[in-house]
Design an enzyme around this catalytic site. Structure first.
Site, PDB file in Angstrom:
ATOM      1  N   LYS A 175     -15.400   2.137   1.555  1.00 54.40           N
ATOM      2  CA  LYS A 175     -14.182   2.637   2.194  1.00 54.40           C
ATOM      3  C   LYS A 175     -13.001   2.353   1.267  1.00 54.40           C
ATOM      4  O   LYS A 175     -12.533   1.216   1.155  1.00 54.40           O
ATOM      5  CB  LYS A 175     -13.931   1.968   3.544  1.00 54.40           C
ATOM      6  CG  LYS A 175     -12.758   2.648   4.270  1.00 54.40           C
ATOM      7  CD  LYS A 175     -11.873   1.664   4.981  1.00 54.40           C
ATOM      8  CE  LYS A 175     -10.506   1.422   4.474  1.00 54.40           C
ATOM      9  NZ  LYS A 175      -9.629   2.459   4.046  1.00 54.40           N
ATOM     10  N   GLU A 250     -10.817 -11.172  -1.819  1.00 57.28           N
ATOM     11  CA  GLU A 250      -9.870 -11.301  -2.938  1.00 57.28           C
ATOM     12  C   GLU A 250      -8.518 -10.866  -2.400  1.00 57.28           C
ATOM     13  O   GLU A 250      -8.320  -9.693  -2.105  1.00 57.28           O
ATOM     14  CB  GLU A 250     -10.280 -10.393  -4.105  1.00 57.28           C
ATOM     15  CG  GLU A 250     -11.578 -10.769  -4.770  1.00 57.28           C
ATOM     16  CD  GLU A 250     -11.496 -12.067  -5.545  1.00 57.28           C
ATOM     17  OE1 GLU A 250     -10.376 -12.531  -5.833  1.00 57.28           O
ATOM     18  OE2 GLU A 250     -12.554 -12.616  -5.855  1.00 57.28           O
ATOM     19  N   CYS A 284      -1.997  -7.750  -7.765  1.00 57.85           N
ATOM     20  CA  CYS A 284      -2.235  -9.057  -7.146  1.00 57.85           C
ATOM     21  C   CYS A 284      -1.871 -10.163  -8.125  1.00 57.85           C
ATOM     22  O   CYS A 284      -1.537 -11.266  -7.719  1.00 57.85           O
ATOM     23  CB  CYS A 284      -3.686  -9.178  -6.728  1.00 57.85           C
ATOM     24  SG  CYS A 284      -4.831  -8.787  -8.053  1.00 57.85           S
ATOM     25  N   GLU A 385       4.504 -12.756  -0.790  1.00 55.78           N
ATOM     26  CA  GLU A 385       4.139 -11.674  -1.710  1.00 55.78           C
ATOM     27  C   GLU A 385       4.970 -10.435  -1.383  1.00 55.78           C
ATOM     28  O   GLU A 385       4.948  -9.955  -0.252  1.00 55.78           O
ATOM     29  CB  GLU A 385       2.641 -11.352  -1.566  1.00 55.78           C
ATOM     30  CG  GLU A 385       2.165 -10.369  -2.601  1.00 55.78           C
ATOM     31  CD  GLU A 385       0.685 -10.026  -2.462  1.00 55.78           C
ATOM     32  OE1 GLU A 385       0.232  -9.765  -1.334  1.00 55.78           O
ATOM     33  OE2 GLU A 385      -0.007 -10.002  -3.499  1.00 55.78           O
TER      34      GLU A 385
HETATM   35  P1  NAD Z   1      -4.443  -3.977   2.632  1.00 57.46           P
HETATM   36  O1  NAD Z   1      -4.962  -5.325   3.027  1.00 57.46           O
HETATM   37  O2  NAD Z   1      -3.426  -3.350   3.489  1.00 57.46           O
HETATM   38  O3  NAD Z   1      -5.648  -2.926   2.539  1.00 57.46           O
HETATM   39  C1  NAD Z   1      -6.785  -3.135   1.719  1.00 57.46           C
HETATM   40  C2  NAD Z   1      -7.929  -2.297   2.259  1.00 57.46           C
HETATM   41  O4  NAD Z   1      -8.283  -2.789   3.549  1.00 57.46           O
HETATM   42  C3  NAD Z   1      -7.594  -0.826   2.455  1.00 57.46           C
HETATM   43  O5  NAD Z   1      -8.730  -0.043   2.173  1.00 57.46           O
HETATM   44  C4  NAD Z   1      -7.251  -0.759   3.944  1.00 57.46           C
HETATM   45  O6  NAD Z   1      -7.436   0.516   4.501  1.00 57.46           O
HETATM   46  C5  NAD Z   1      -8.251  -1.746   4.500  1.00 57.46           C
HETATM   47  N1  NAD Z   1      -7.859  -2.322   5.789  1.00 57.46           N
HETATM   48  C6  NAD Z   1      -6.614  -2.427   6.331  1.00 57.46           C
HETATM   49  N2  NAD Z   1      -6.677  -3.013   7.543  1.00 57.46           N
HETATM   50  C7  NAD Z   1      -7.976  -3.309   7.765  1.00 57.46           C
HETATM   51  C8  NAD Z   1      -8.663  -3.931   8.826  1.00 57.46           C
HETATM   52  N3  NAD Z   1      -8.041  -4.383   9.914  1.00 57.46           N
HETATM   53  N4  NAD Z   1     -10.009  -4.089   8.704  1.00 57.46           N
HETATM   54  C9  NAD Z   1     -10.673  -3.667   7.612  1.00 57.46           C
HETATM   55  N5  NAD Z   1     -10.064  -3.054   6.560  1.00 57.46           N
HETATM   56  C10 NAD Z   1      -8.731  -2.884   6.642  1.00 57.46           C
HETATM   57  O7  NAD Z   1      -3.943  -4.127   1.121  1.00 57.46           O
HETATM   58  P2  NAD Z   1      -3.284  -3.010   0.180  1.00 57.46           P
HETATM   59  O8  NAD Z   1      -1.886  -2.769   0.632  1.00 57.46           O
HETATM   60  O9  NAD Z   1      -4.195  -1.850   0.036  1.00 57.46           O
HETATM   61  O10 NAD Z   1      -3.276  -3.778  -1.214  1.00 57.46           O
HETATM   62  C11 NAD Z   1      -2.334  -4.729  -1.545  1.00 57.46           C
HETATM   63  C12 NAD Z   1      -2.848  -6.129  -1.315  1.00 57.46           C
HETATM   64  O11 NAD Z   1      -4.080  -6.314  -2.009  1.00 57.46           O
HETATM   65  C13 NAD Z   1      -1.917  -7.194  -1.852  1.00 57.46           C
HETATM   66  O12 NAD Z   1      -1.848  -8.255  -0.952  1.00 57.46           O
HETATM   67  C14 NAD Z   1      -2.611  -7.631  -3.138  1.00 57.46           C
HETATM   68  O13 NAD Z   1      -2.274  -8.922  -3.571  1.00 57.46           O
HETATM   69  C15 NAD Z   1      -4.028  -7.520  -2.755  1.00 57.46           C
HETATM   70  N6  NAD Z   1      -4.879  -7.422  -3.940  1.00 57.46           N
HETATM   71  C16 NAD Z   1      -5.630  -8.505  -4.275  1.00 57.46           C
HETATM   72  C17 NAD Z   1      -6.411  -8.462  -5.415  1.00 57.46           C
HETATM   73  C18 NAD Z   1      -7.278  -9.637  -5.800  1.00 57.46           C
HETATM   74  O14 NAD Z   1      -8.221  -9.437  -6.549  1.00 57.46           O
HETATM   75  N7  NAD Z   1      -7.003 -10.844  -5.335  1.00 57.46           N
HETATM   76  C19 NAD Z   1      -6.421  -7.321  -6.215  1.00 57.46           C
HETATM   77  C20 NAD Z   1      -5.618  -6.239  -5.838  1.00 57.46           C
HETATM   78  C21 NAD Z   1      -4.857  -6.300  -4.682  1.00 57.46           C
END
Ligand code: NAD
Length: 495
Positions: A175, A250, A284, A385
């Site tokens: 997904k 992550e 991130c 963040e």
């Molecule tokens: P997000 O948590 O909003 O979404 C990530 C994914 O999870 C998306 O596919 C989203 O549709 C899905 N999602 C959202 N709500 C969900 C739920 N309740 N249950 C299951 N899946 C759900 O994050 P984002 O805005 O897409 O990305 C930014 C975030 O990702 C930042 O916090 C960033 O730091 C983090 N990030 C971390 C890393 C790492 O390796 N540590 C790398 C890249 C991004």
């Protein structure tokens, strides 16, 4: 007319069962529709999980070196399509072309690494405590892997998860983020062209609440690999506990670059510009705090402000642009709100702080590269963040104090120290609480064959990248072969 994209489930391209769709637009020009995508629900997830379960029974028996051969073809196809994939990604999520090319390259590196791992996947042989008995531990695939990914590395992050999952013999329900579904679709097309069978890879587009949670809560999904925000990671952890499935998280970061008084300031300047404003701060591992030794504070700030004011904001497809748009309206609003929070907390806006105007900027989610000075370590802009082009600058009087400030958040992903003093460098490596520490390099720049991940609320202890990710996607099976011809009782007959 906008291109229509579909899910890929059980070897077939298909719409969501509900027939619902959503649109994705270019963040640098919201008039441009990238495509329409299925707005799937739990029922689509269920079909994908069933297909992945059936496919697992065959895929787990394919020899790992053969799965590795497919991964090599995946890498070759990505090399051939690198430029096209990078352009699609820039249109879809906004970061500049040099960076989207790098994003694809990370996927290529991960494919070739996975290919070579097909001929390793090492286990262990260990002497038995009993005579005429052979002990070994082998890696076995686990089953159906749910892969849920963010939009900021739309190619690299899915490859970090999907390639090792498949190479290890698992099947996948993927997904992707709904801001980057086209790039994700290209990745699935490449996997299929390289020879991954239908059912082994499935993609289900849609929202986190329906599709993401549908995967996490599904009792026939054996493991979930998630990258995204800390708040969603916590929810996933709670729901996954219901079926005790294995989960790799992550999550967010609040990374800092510490510049000591003996540092090469020109080098540290290049580092912070790249770390803070690359990918519009939406990494991130982005540098969102700069901790400056007070002896070089004024000089360094002068250098930093001059360069930051000259960064060019615009469409990432244009060759002269340094900083692309925020990924969507919500992300731009978050940045605007943190600028307000910073001002209300008493920090000083040293540059930026606004939505820019000018030619080519009217229809995108742009924000000026922004720097706050006078920031206290406890300020929200130094703790939370932001995920945008906002840098908070904090003073320090010593290395020890700088490290204490650097460690003083709930996150622990990346960190960076600029110094010419080897003793200070190693002290920092020892004392910084983060999954990654760079010396004389910015907080961003992970290489695909090294462990990647963070401590504290950045994750739950797993690592992606390199050899370490294979620990997540395989289960250890311990095997004892007794060739003595008699009953030998461990712990009893030898003592
Ligand atoms: P997000 O948590 O909003 O979404 C990530 C994914 O999870 C998306 O596919 C989203 O549709 C899905 N999602 C959202 N709500 C969900 C739920 N309740 N249950 C299951 N899946 C759900 O994050 P984002 O805005 O897409 O990305 C930014 C975030 O990702 C930042 O916090 C960033 O730091 C983090 N990030 C971390 C890393 C790492 O390796 N540590 C790398 C890249 C991004």
């Amino acid at each position: 007319m906008a291109k229509k994209f579909q899910n890929f489930i059980d070897g077939k391209w298909c719409d969501a069962l509900s027939g619902k769709t959503f649109e994705n637009r270019n963040p640098a020009n919201w008039d441009e529709v990238i495509g329409t995508f299925p707005k799937s629900g739990k029922e689509d997830v269920d079909l994908a999980v069933k297909a992945a379960r059936r496919a697992f029974e065959k895929w787990r028996l394919v020899p790992a070196p053969k799965r590795g051969d497919i991964m090599r073809r995946v890498g070759d196809l990505m090399v051939a399509r690198k430029e096209e994939l990078a352009r699609q990604m820039t249109r879809e999520m906004g970061k500049v072309l040099a960076e989207t090319r790098g994003d694809v390259q990370e996927g290529i590196d991960t494919a070739y690494y996975a290919s070579s791992e097909g001929r390793r996947l090492f286990g262990a042989t260990v002497p038995s405590e009993l005579p005429n008995k052979f002990n070994m531990a082998v890696r076995v695939p686990i089953g159906v892997a749910g892969v849920i990914t963010p939009w900021n590395f739309p190619m690299a992050i899915p490859t970090w998860k999907i390639f090792p999952a498949l190479l290890s013999g698992n099947t996948v329900v993927f997904k992707p983020a709904s801001d980057t579904p086209a790039t994700a679709t290209s990745l699935v097309e490449i996997l299929l062209e390289a020879g991954v069978p239908g059912g082994v890879i499935n993609i289900v587009h849609g929202g986190g609440g329906e599709v993401g949670m549908g995967i996490v809560g599904h009792e026939d999904v054996d493991l979930v690999s998630f990258t995204g925000s800390t708040s969603v990671g916590k929810k996933i952890s709670e729901v996954a506990a219901g079926t005790l499935k294995r989960v790799s998280l992550e999550l967010g970061g609040k990374n800092a670059q510490l510049v000591m008084d003996d540092a090469d300031l020109d080098l540290a300047l290049e580092g912070v510009l790249w770390g803070a404003f690359g990918t519009t701060g939406q990494r991130c591992t982005a540098t969102s705090r700069l901790i400056l030794h007070e002896k070089i504070y004024d000089r360094f700030m002068g250098m930093l402000l001059e360069r930051t004011k000259n960064l060019r904001v615009g469409d990432g497809l244009q060759p002269n642009v340094d900083v692309g748009p925020c990924v969507n309206e919500g992300q731009q609003k978050t940045v605007v709100s943190y600028v307000e929070i910073g001002l209300a907390e008493g920090a000083a806006l040293a540059c930026g702080g606004h939505i820019p105007s000018g030619p080519g900027l009217a229809k995108g989610w742009f924000h000026e590269p922004t720097i706050f000075t006078g920031v206290k370590p406890s300020h929200r802009i130094a703790q939370e963040e932001i995920f945008g082009p906002v840098l908070s600058v904090i003073r320090t009087g010593s290395l020890a104090e700088g490290i204490e400030i650097l460690n003083g958040t709930v996150y622990g992903l990346s960190s960076s120290v600029y110094t010419k003093n080897v003793n200070a460098a190693f002290q920092a490596v020892r004392d910084i609480k983060a999954g990654i520490t760079y010396i004389n390099a910015p907080t961003i720049g992970a290489e695909a064959h090294m462990p990647f991940g963070g401590v504290k609320q950045t994750g739950n202890g797993h690592r992606e990248g390199g050899w370490t990710v294979y620990d997540f996607f395989t289960e250890w099976k311990t095997v004892y072969v007794d060739f003595s011809g008699g009953l030998q009782r461990a712990q009893i007959d030898n003592y």
